[in-house]
Design a protein around this motif. Structure first.
Motif, PDB file in Angstrom:
ATOM      1  N   GLY A   1       0.686  -1.386  -0.837  1.00 41.46           N
ATOM      2  CA  GLY A   1      -0.177  -0.475  -0.145  1.00 41.46           C
ATOM      3  C   GLY A   1       0.892   1.552   0.413  1.00 41.46           C
ATOM      4  O   GLY A   1       0.232   2.466   0.680  1.00 41.46           O
ATOM      5  N   ALA A   2       2.071   1.401   0.075  1.00 36.98           N
ATOM      6  CA  ALA A   2       2.670   2.097  -0.106  1.00 36.98           C
ATOM      7  C   ALA A   2       2.717   3.269  -1.183  1.00 36.98           C
ATOM      8  O   ALA A   2       2.429   4.440  -1.252  1.00 36.98           O
ATOM      9  N   GLY A   3       2.346   2.917  -2.619  1.00 38.61           N
ATOM     10  CA  GLY A   3       1.867   3.838  -3.433  1.00 38.61           C
ATOM     11  C   GLY A   3       1.132   2.721  -4.724  1.00 38.61           C
ATOM     12  O   GLY A   3       1.590   1.351  -4.725  1.00 38.61           O
ATOM     13  N   MET A   4       1.025   3.329  -5.901  1.00 39.12           N
ATOM     14  CA  MET A   4       0.406   2.467  -6.995  1.00 39.12           C
ATOM     15  C   MET A   4       1.529   2.357  -7.947  1.00 39.12           C
ATOM     16  O   MET A   4       2.778   2.903  -7.794  1.00 39.12           O
ATOM     17  N   PHE A   5       1.492   1.176  -8.618  1.00 37.21           N
ATOM     18  CA  PHE A   5       2.261   1.211  -9.518  1.00 37.21           C
ATOM     19  C   PHE A   5       1.876   0.466 -10.606  1.00 37.21           C
ATOM     20  O   PHE A   5       1.220   0.372 -11.398  1.00 37.21           O
ATOM     21  N   VAL A   6       2.833   0.312 -11.906  1.00 38.42           N
ATOM     22  CA  VAL A   6       2.609  -0.876 -12.677  1.00 38.42           C
ATOM     23  C   VAL A   6       3.298  -1.277 -13.341  1.00 38.42           C
ATOM     24  O   VAL A   6       3.870  -1.574 -13.433  1.00 38.42           O
ATOM     25  N   ALA A   7       2.383  -2.399 -14.264  1.00 36.42           N
ATOM     26  CA  ALA A   7       3.048  -2.933 -15.143  1.00 36.42           C
ATOM     27  C   ALA A   7       1.918  -3.383 -16.697  1.00 36.42           C
ATOM     28  O   ALA A   7       1.365  -3.081 -16.693  1.00 36.42           O
ATOM     29  N   PRO A   8       3.001  -4.123 -16.870  1.00 37.47           N
ATOM     30  CA  PRO A   8       2.394  -5.157 -18.363  1.00 37.47           C
ATOM     31  C   PRO A   8       1.015  -5.145 -18.303  1.00 37.47           C
ATOM     32  O   PRO A   8       0.461  -6.054 -17.104  1.00 37.47           O
ATOM     33  N   THR A   9      -0.042  -4.709 -19.009  1.00 36.43           N
ATOM     34  CA  THR A   9      -1.041  -5.365 -19.111  1.00 36.43           C
ATOM     35  C   THR A   9      -1.349  -6.578 -19.439  1.00 36.43           C
ATOM     36  O   THR A   9      -2.335  -7.564 -19.247  1.00 36.43           O
ATOM     37  N   ALA A  10      -0.412  -6.884 -20.047  1.00 35.59           N
ATOM     38  CA  ALA A  10      -0.400  -8.344 -21.054  1.00 35.59           C
ATOM     39  C   ALA A  10      -0.315  -9.707 -19.694  1.00 35.59           C
ATOM     40  O   ALA A  10      -0.761 -10.305 -19.522  1.00 35.59           O
ATOM     41  N   ILE A  11      -0.058  -9.043 -18.007  1.00 36.67           N
ATOM     42  CA  ILE A  11      -0.042 -10.419 -17.820  1.00 36.67           C
ATOM     43  C   ILE A  11      -0.556  -9.494 -16.145  1.00 36.67           C
ATOM     44  O   ILE A  11      -0.652 -10.179 -14.825  1.00 36.67           O
ATOM     45  N   ALA A  12      -2.013  -8.590 -16.392  1.00 37.25           N
ATOM     46  CA  ALA A  12      -2.500  -7.581 -15.622  1.00 37.25           C
ATOM     47  C   ALA A  12      -3.026  -8.657 -14.845  1.00 37.25           C
ATOM     48  O   ALA A  12      -2.892  -8.709 -13.251  1.00 37.25           O
ATOM     49  N   ASP A  13      -3.821 -10.244 -15.225  1.00 35.67           N
ATOM     50  CA  ASP A  13      -4.647 -11.171 -14.588  1.00 35.67           C
ATOM     51  C   ASP A  13      -3.409 -11.796 -12.953  1.00 35.67           C
ATOM     52  O   ASP A  13      -3.738 -11.613 -12.140  1.00 35.67           O
ATOM     53  N   TYR A  14      -1.965 -11.927 -13.957  1.00 33.11           N
ATOM     54  CA  TYR A  14      -0.951 -12.591 -12.723  1.00 33.11           C
ATOM     55  C   TYR A  14      -0.902 -11.801 -11.759  1.00 33.11           C
ATOM     56  O   TYR A  14      -0.499 -11.804 -10.373  1.00 33.11           O
ATOM     57  N   ILE A  15      -0.619 -10.025 -12.018  1.00 30.58           N
ATOM     58  CA  ILE A  15       0.448  -9.068 -11.547  1.00 30.58           C
ATOM     59  C   ILE A  15      -1.430  -9.116 -10.276  1.00 30.58           C
ATOM     60  O   ILE A  15      -0.742  -9.181  -8.833  1.00 30.58           O
ATOM     61  N   ALA A  16      -2.268  -8.921 -10.393  1.00 28.94           N
ATOM     62  CA  ALA A  16      -3.442  -8.851 -10.035  1.00 28.94           C
ATOM     63  C   ALA A  16      -3.580  -9.977  -8.673  1.00 28.94           C
ATOM     64  O   ALA A  16      -4.064  -9.676  -7.097  1.00 28.94           O
TER      65      ALA A  16
END
Length: 319
Positions: free
Chosen positions: A239-254
């Motif tokens: 919860g320290a902050g928002m971040f970006v990651a590739p949309t192609a692996i969005a489900d995995y990151i979530a």
């Protein structure tokens, strides 16, 4: 030109491994004088000093340490040769030495390399992470077969190599559930003055991401910058902050980090390249990596919807 006597090399290897001539002589059932004489012949033949005396013991010189690494490989291969000869059913694994630039997210790196492990022929994977320039130098002297990077081979480097474009994906912005609930407004306005975690300045997408903030006239509060992508996501998960990651692996990151998508940045992309010394790679594992990544990893990005309001709260409550 010096001729390498493998018998002498084994004596050197045994002394280096055991730590002293006395211990090596007991293991090899030879006199210390015999081993000492063989070591002297090896040093004379090679024209280098392998050991130096420290007190009553021996210590490897810098050259001795380098030669020991070669000796380790030589005798490991010798042992493997004997095993194969004794059991013809033994199959030697195909080595794949991969360098992964530290600017490439680890979650992406695994998905890129994993197809090599699914080949019918067993593959022994040797991975090294580090700065791109260092990895390319290792590849130039054939210590690496492949380098995975977020940019093509830099033209300013005097390294012969070829960049194979693997694909690209736009970005999704993620936030921990509590942080997502605290956001107000719509995307991208909700980013303004909100806590944000940035990748280190050697990550290729960072300049484009900052320009996108400026174009949208949103100015997140940068609370941290990270060289290690996994560490950045761990802080984001906390919860320290928002971040970006590739949309192609969005489900995995979530799933992996228990975070929620709060928006998508379609005009900024994460690109991926395989850098090799061959224009047309012949190594079957490299071919598998390149073909599988170009077909699948960034082929059909998953769409992440931006809704930090009701549906985010409902998703959090349902976890």
């Amino acid at each position: 030109m010096a001729n390498l006597n493998f018998k002498h090399l084994r004596y050197f290897w045994m002394v280096a491994k055991s730590g002293s001539i006395a211990r090596a002589s007991k293991q090899m059932h030879l006199t210390p004088q015999s081993i000492s004489g063989q070591l002297g012949e090896l040093e004379t033949s090679l024209g280098v000093e392998l050991f130096r005396r420290v007190g009553r013991g021996l210590e490897l010189t810098d050259t001795g340490q380098r030669i020991l690494r070669y000796a380790d490989e030589i005798f490991a291969l010798g042992n493997e040769l004997i095993e194969v000869a004794q059991d013809q059913a033994t199959r030697r694994s195909l080595p794949l030495r991969v360098g992964i630039a530290d600017s490439v997210p680890k979650s992406v790196a695994y998905r890129v390399v994993e197809p090599a492990l699914r080949l019918a022929e067993p593959v022994q994977l040797l991975c090294r992470e580090g700065p791109l320039t260092l990895l390319l130098a290792e590849m130039a002297v054939h210590r690496l077969d492949l380098v995975i990077a977020d940019r093509p081979l830099p033209t300013k480097l005097n390294v012969r190599g070829y960049s194979h474009f693997l694909g690209e994906s736009d970005l999704t912005v993620f936030a921990a559930p509590d942080l997502a609930r605290s956001l107000t407004g719509t995307f991208p306005a909700l980013l303004d003055r909100a806590p944000f975690l940035l990748p280190w300045d050697d990550v290729a997408l960072r300049p484009d991401l900052i320009r996108w903030f400026e174009a949208q006239r949103v100015y997140p509060r940068i609370v941290g910058e990270f060289e290690d992508s996994a560490l950045l996501k761990a802080f984001g998960q906390a919860g320290a902050g928002m971040f970006v990651a590739p949309t192609a692996i969005a489900d995995y990151i979530a799933r992996q980090y228990t975070v929620l998508p709060v928006g998508r940045i379609e005009s900024v992309t994460e690109r991926l390249y395989a850098i090799t010394t061959e224009r047309r790679p012949q190594h079957p594992a490299i071919v598998a990596v390149v073909q599988a990544t170009q077909r699948g990893l960034f082929g059909k990005p998953q769409r992440a919807e931006a809704d930090p309001g009701g549906r985010v709260a409902a998703a959090v409550a349902g976890k």
